[in-house]
Design an enzyme around this catalytic site. Structure first.
Site, mmCIF file in Angstrom:
data_model
loop_
_atom_site.group_PDB
_atom_site.id
_atom_site.type_symbol
_atom_site.label_atom_id
_atom_site.label_comp_id
_atom_site.label_asym_id
_atom_site.label_seq_id
_atom_site.Cartn_x
_atom_site.Cartn_y
_atom_site.Cartn_z
ATOM 1 C CG LEU A 94 26.050 -8.568 -2.777
ATOM 2 C CD1 LEU A 94 24.548 -8.403 -2.830
ATOM 3 C CD2 LEU A 94 26.469 -9.119 -1.419
ATOM 4 C CD GLU A 148 24.133 -21.179 -7.585
ATOM 5 O OE1 GLU A 148 24.870 -21.544 -6.655
ATOM 6 O OE2 GLU A 148 24.323 -21.504 -8.771
ATOM 7 N NE ARG A 172 -0.286 -1.446 -5.446
ATOM 8 C CZ ARG A 172 0.702 -1.971 -4.735
ATOM 9 N NH1 ARG A 172 0.481 -2.358 -3.510
ATOM 10 N NH2 ARG A 172 1.913 -2.094 -5.254
ATOM 11 C CG ASP A 212 9.825 -1.576 -3.540
ATOM 12 O OD1 ASP A 212 9.405 -0.398 -3.507
ATOM 13 O OD2 ASP A 212 9.173 -2.514 -4.041
ATOM 14 C CD GLU A 236 11.717 -5.284 -1.247
ATOM 15 O OE1 GLU A 236 10.715 -5.126 -0.552
ATOM 16 O OE2 GLU A 236 11.669 -5.624 -2.446
ATOM 17 C CD GLU A 241 1.858 -14.535 -6.885
ATOM 18 O OE1 GLU A 241 0.824 -14.295 -6.263
ATOM 19 O OE2 GLU A 241 2.798 -13.719 -6.959
HETATM 20 P P1 0O2 Z 1 8.187 -5.365 -8.148
HETATM 21 O O1 0O2 Z 1 9.238 -4.375 -8.281
HETATM 22 O O2 0O2 Z 1 7.385 -5.509 -9.388
HETATM 23 O O3 0O2 Z 1 8.671 -6.672 -7.624
HETATM 24 P P2 0O2 Z 1 3.197 -4.427 -1.626
HETATM 25 O O4 0O2 Z 1 2.298 -3.585 -0.808
HETATM 26 O O5 0O2 Z 1 2.962 -5.924 -1.489
HETATM 27 O O6 0O2 Z 1 3.285 -4.004 -3.080
HETATM 28 P P3 0O2 Z 1 5.370 -3.646 0.171
HETATM 29 O O7 0O2 Z 1 4.417 -3.440 1.281
HETATM 30 O O8 0O2 Z 1 6.228 -2.497 -0.229
HETATM 31 O O9 0O2 Z 1 4.664 -4.182 -1.165
HETATM 32 O O10 0O2 Z 1 6.346 -4.756 0.575
HETATM 33 P P4 0O2 Z 1 6.327 -6.308 0.373
HETATM 34 O O11 0O2 Z 1 5.004 -6.895 0.630
HETATM 35 O O12 0O2 Z 1 7.475 -6.787 1.179
HETATM 36 O O13 0O2 Z 1 6.622 -6.481 -1.198
HETATM 37 C C1 0O2 Z 1 7.780 -6.027 -1.789
HETATM 38 C C2 0O2 Z 1 8.146 -6.882 -2.946
HETATM 39 O O14 0O2 Z 1 8.128 -8.256 -2.562
HETATM 40 C C3 0O2 Z 1 7.195 -6.824 -4.120
HETATM 41 O O15 0O2 Z 1 7.517 -5.749 -4.925
HETATM 42 C C4 0O2 Z 1 7.490 -8.151 -4.809
HETATM 43 O O16 0O2 Z 1 8.708 -8.067 -5.532
HETATM 44 C C5 0O2 Z 1 7.702 -9.060 -3.641
HETATM 45 N N1 0O2 Z 1 6.415 -9.666 -3.266
HETATM 46 C C6 0O2 Z 1 5.662 -9.402 -2.187
HETATM 47 N N2 0O2 Z 1 4.565 -10.170 -2.145
HETATM 48 C C7 0O2 Z 1 4.609 -10.956 -3.259
HETATM 49 C C8 0O2 Z 1 3.736 -11.983 -3.765
HETATM 50 O O17 0O2 Z 1 2.698 -12.326 -3.211
HETATM 51 N N3 0O2 Z 1 4.140 -12.568 -4.934
HETATM 52 C C9 0O2 Z 1 5.278 -12.214 -5.589
HETATM 53 N N4 0O2 Z 1 5.589 -12.848 -6.727
HETATM 54 N N5 0O2 Z 1 6.114 -11.249 -5.119
HETATM 55 C C10 0O2 Z 1 5.787 -10.625 -3.974
HETATM 56 P P5 0O2 Z 1 6.426 -5.060 -5.876
HETATM 57 O O18 0O2 Z 1 6.058 -3.763 -5.306
HETATM 58 O O19 0O2 Z 1 5.350 -6.009 -6.207
HETATM 59 O O20 0O2 Z 1 7.234 -4.671 -7.151
#
Ligand code: 0O2
Length: 258
Positions: free
Chosen positions: A16, A33, A51, A65, A132, A147
């Site tokens: 990329l 970017e 979890r 992911d 992801e 956040e």
């Molecule tokens: P990392 O690696 O620390 O970033 P979840 O149940 O929300 O944990 P899910 O269902 O696997 O995750 O998928 P989702 O909701 O698409 O979230 C995947 C990733 O999106 C998260 O990774 C975050 O990086 C980002 N993300 C999702 N929701 C939020 C949010 O409310 N705020 C922020 N800052 N990022 C978010 P992880 O697992 O948190 O890990």
């Protein structure tokens, strides 16, 4: 287990970043970017597995992911363009999409996520992985980074007053992205001109350097002075014209050399 994921992240970031270079060398606007990538830390994998009650044997299929790529765009419009580029690539297949642009999370989080299948070559042969890809603007990334750092401190329990502030900050970010989009074409024009100018200057200087090997010194000094004069005027058309003339001069010397 994580080795192939490390390889996948390195490969995709490199590919990329090369795409960005290609756009810039062609004097075109790059919808990407910046690119970043990471493999989830073991602590984070274990925490998420616990979890979401994912058994260890199902990690690779159920945790989408473990490998993550983050693509940062300048403008919101670029996000769909980047998603299209990824969908059309032959080295990946899109498994699913999470559109947190049209449906922001209750926290205010906005981003466009793709889960892709990507294959790496290992000593045991090809291995297809899930990754992801998060696509968001610079402004969205600013918000999400801050956040996310608060989540580490407060876990699920971000105090109400902080949550409210974050929510209004998310709205402000949305408005900022809209404002920037309204002058997108002007900004892109300006950026393209500046990249083109930088590219032209490099080509002109290379040409002048090559002329030193074949032309007489007095002629080159005249050419060099003319270049400084035009460069100082910051006029892309004049620079383009000068580049063409210099090409013709260099061609003349080449023909004489033959
Ligand atoms: P990392 O690696 O620390 O970033 P979840 O149940 O929300 O944990 P899910 O269902 O696997 O995750 O998928 P989702 O909701 O698409 O979230 C995947 C990733 O999106 C998260 O990774 C975050 O990086 C980002 N993300 C999702 N929701 C939020 C949010 O409310 N705020 C922020 N800052 N990022 C978010 P992880 O697992 O948190 O890990």
């Amino acid at each position: 287990m994580l080795d192939p994921y490390e390889l996948a992240v390195k490969e995709l970031v490199l590919k990329l970043e090369h795409l960005i270079e290609e756009y810039r060398l062609k004097g075109m606007y790059s919808p990407i970017e910046q690119v970043k990538g990471r493999v989830k830390s073991i602590a984070s994998i274990l925490e998420k597995a616990q979890r979401k009650k994912i058994p260890f044997d199902n990690l690779e299929t159920e945790m989408e992911d473990i490998a993550g790529i983050r693509i940062i765009c300048q403008f919101e419009e670029d996000i769909e363009r980047v998603a299209q580029i990824l969908r059309s690539r032959s080295d990946m297949t899109v498994k699913s999409v999470k559109d947190y642009l049209t449906n922001a999370k209750p926290s205010g989080y906005r981003s466009y996520h793709l889960i892709i299948y990507y294959t790496v070559e290992t000593v045991n042969g090809p291995k297809r992985l899930q990754m992801e890809v998060q696509i968001r603007t610079l402004a969205m990334n600013f918000w999400a980074t801050i956040e996310h750092s608060l989540q580490y401190k407060y876990k699920e329990n971000i105090p109400e007053y902080v949550r409210k502030r974050l929510s209004s900050a998310a709205e402000a970010i949305g408005m900022l992205d809209k404002e920037m989009s309204s002058v997108r074409s002007e900004i892109i024009d300006a950026q393209n001109s500046s990249h083109m100018q930088a590219h032209l200057v490099v080509e002109i200087l290379n040409n002048i350097q090559n002329l030193y090997k074949v032309a007489n010194k007095r002629d080159i000094i005249k050419i060099q002075d003319e270049f400084y004069r035009i460069y100082a005027q910051e006029d892309l058309d004049q620079l383009t014209q000068f580049h063409k003339e210099l090409d013709a001069i260099a061609e003349g010397y080449r023909a004489q050399g033959l």
